[in-house]
Scaffold this active site. Structure first.
Site, PDB file in Angstrom:
ATOM      1  CD  GLU A  34      41.326  37.611  33.843  1.00 49.81           C
ATOM      2  OE1 GLU A  34      40.475  36.738  34.089  1.00 49.81           O
ATOM      3  OE2 GLU A  34      41.081  38.630  33.165  1.00 49.81           O
ATOM      4  CB  CYS A  73      38.547  39.695  34.929  1.00 48.01           C
ATOM      5  SG  CYS A  73      38.339  40.397  33.263  1.00 48.01           S
ATOM      6  CE  LYS A  75      36.986  36.052  35.360  1.00 51.02           C
ATOM      7  NZ  LYS A  75      37.672  36.163  34.055  1.00 51.02           N
TER       8      LYS A  75
END
Length: 412
Positions: free
Chosen positions: A142, A254, A217
């Site tokens: 990331e 994540c 994300k």
């Protein structure tokens, strides 16, 4: 002479915290392998890592060039293989996947462009090692082009944001073409078409160097220092699955790994491999790290590749988290430990907790359907029932379905 075990344990713990090791070892697997008899280690590995087609996940040999690059540039290099049962009507569908974890390359006080270029030069030999090993799909960590500065909440780090077709994409496009490799590049994106909005984005680069698409994300943490909404908000790309020449892939960035429905949605859209590029530290999440992705692989009948960065990143200005703790200049140790999970519950040992690393794994994608057929999770799921509950829960007037014991009402 009597040994003071408490003193030894204290010293070992202090050393581990300092260098990120586990009692001086790079990973739990290496600690156990070194400390136990082979037969005990084998038995324990079965319990910890599971079995793939009745045996432990096999190690794979890699070309001399990959090994030489690993030695010259001091990065951990491991390779494994997940098998599937032989089928009569389908040939094997073996794809070779690689994931990279790495430290930043320069102090965070260095000029930003120098930091970015130095990271690119740091990952270059690892990408070359992946290419030499014949990796088909490669994923970086990331926000790989920068320090994970989102804990600081200082806006100047937004300078690292770049357009989808910016310098990091151009850098990786050359490798994609050179090695006939799909590359997933998680970056801080500056959306030039929408008022320079900033997103946490994964760019999917095709094996011809083309940009296949992006995913932003979905879930943004607001946990102590991880208050990333200072920089970007929840993504707007849904749960896209990218069909490549090597298979159908998705990216769960994540914090999305803490949301079971996020994993589910990628599976419903047909993902065969889901990559989870992350940046997380020991005190916050390490007990969950070996569990969540592996559980997602089982529940959704796909492979999961989990990537975490490495090292302790120290920032020039101390910051606090509004949690009453003293101000600090670093967020903690990013513990690496990248690993890959299969739908049959088996997984690879992890990469180092404190060194850069490249993890390579062959996986027969036929295993995905085989596990769907075996367990029938899709056929036995009650999506209609879940849909009804979620629809009602999304309504402001939702009432939980709770049946109260009438005796409780009498007592009150």
């Amino acid at each position: 002479m009597e040994i003071d075990n408490s003193a030894v344990e204290s010293e070992s713990k202090e050393e581990s915290m300092k260098d990120g090791s586990v009692g001086g070892f790079e990973s739990l697997d290496r600690l156990l392998r070194s400390s136990l008899k082979p037969e005990v280690f084998q038995a324990l590995s079965r319990l910890i890592l599971g079995l793939n087609c009745g045996g432990l996940v096999e190690r794979r040999a890699l070309p001399d060039l990959s090994l030489t690059l690993s030695s010259q540039h001091d990065f951990d290099l491991q390779a494994f293989c997940f098998h599937a049962e032989k089928e009569q009507l389908r040939p094997p569908r073996v794809v070779r996947v690689g994931v990279i974890q790495n430290h930043i390359a320069l102090p965070t006080t260095s000029p930003f462009m120098e930091q970015k270029m130095a990271i690119m030069q740091k990952v270059k030999p690892m990408i070359d090692a992946a290419g030499a090993a014949g990796v088909n799909i490669l994923c970086l960590q990331e926000a790989w082009t920068m320090p994970f500065a989102f804990c600081t909440r200082e806006k100047r780090w937004c300078e690292f944001a770049e357009p989808i077709d910016g310098e990091s994409t151009q850098f990786l496009q050359e490798f994609a073409q050179k090695y006939n490799m799909v590359i997933i590049s998680p970056i801080l994106e500056r959306d030039m078409n929408h008022g320079e909005t900033i997103w946490n984005t994964a760019v999917v680069i095709g094996n011809h160097g083309n940009i296949i698409g992006i995913h932003r994300k979905n879930h943004i943490p607001r946990v102590g220092d991880f208050n990333e909404s200072t920089y970007y908000m929840e993504g707007n790309t849904g749960h896209p699955v990218f069909e490549t020449v090597f298979g159908k892939i998705a990216i769960n960035i994540c914090y999305g790994r803490h949301h079971p429905l996020n994993w589910l949605a990628f599976g419903l859209n047909g993902a065969e491999i889901v990559f989870n590029p992350s940046a997380t530290v020991g005190a916050l999440s390490e007990p969950m790290w070996p569990i969540e992705a592996r559980n997602a692989a089982i529940a959704n009948s796909y492979f999961v590749a989990s990537i975490n960065r490495v090292g302790t990143e120290v920032f020039p200005n101390p910051f606090t988290s509004g949690d009453g703790k003293p101000q600090h200049s670093d967020f903690g140790h990013f513990y690496g430990s990248s690993y890959i999970s299969a739908p049959d519950s088996s997984c690879t040992p992890s990469l180092s907790r404190h060194r850069d690393g490249l993890l390579v794994s062959d996986m027969d994608l036929n295993l995905c359907r085989q596990l769907k057929d075996k367990w029938g999770f899709r056929m036995t799921a009650r999506y209609d029932m879940y849909s009804d509950l979620l629809s009602r829960y999304s309504n402001a007037e939702f009432t939980p379905q709770v049946t109260v014991d009438p005796l409780l009402q009498k007592k009150s």
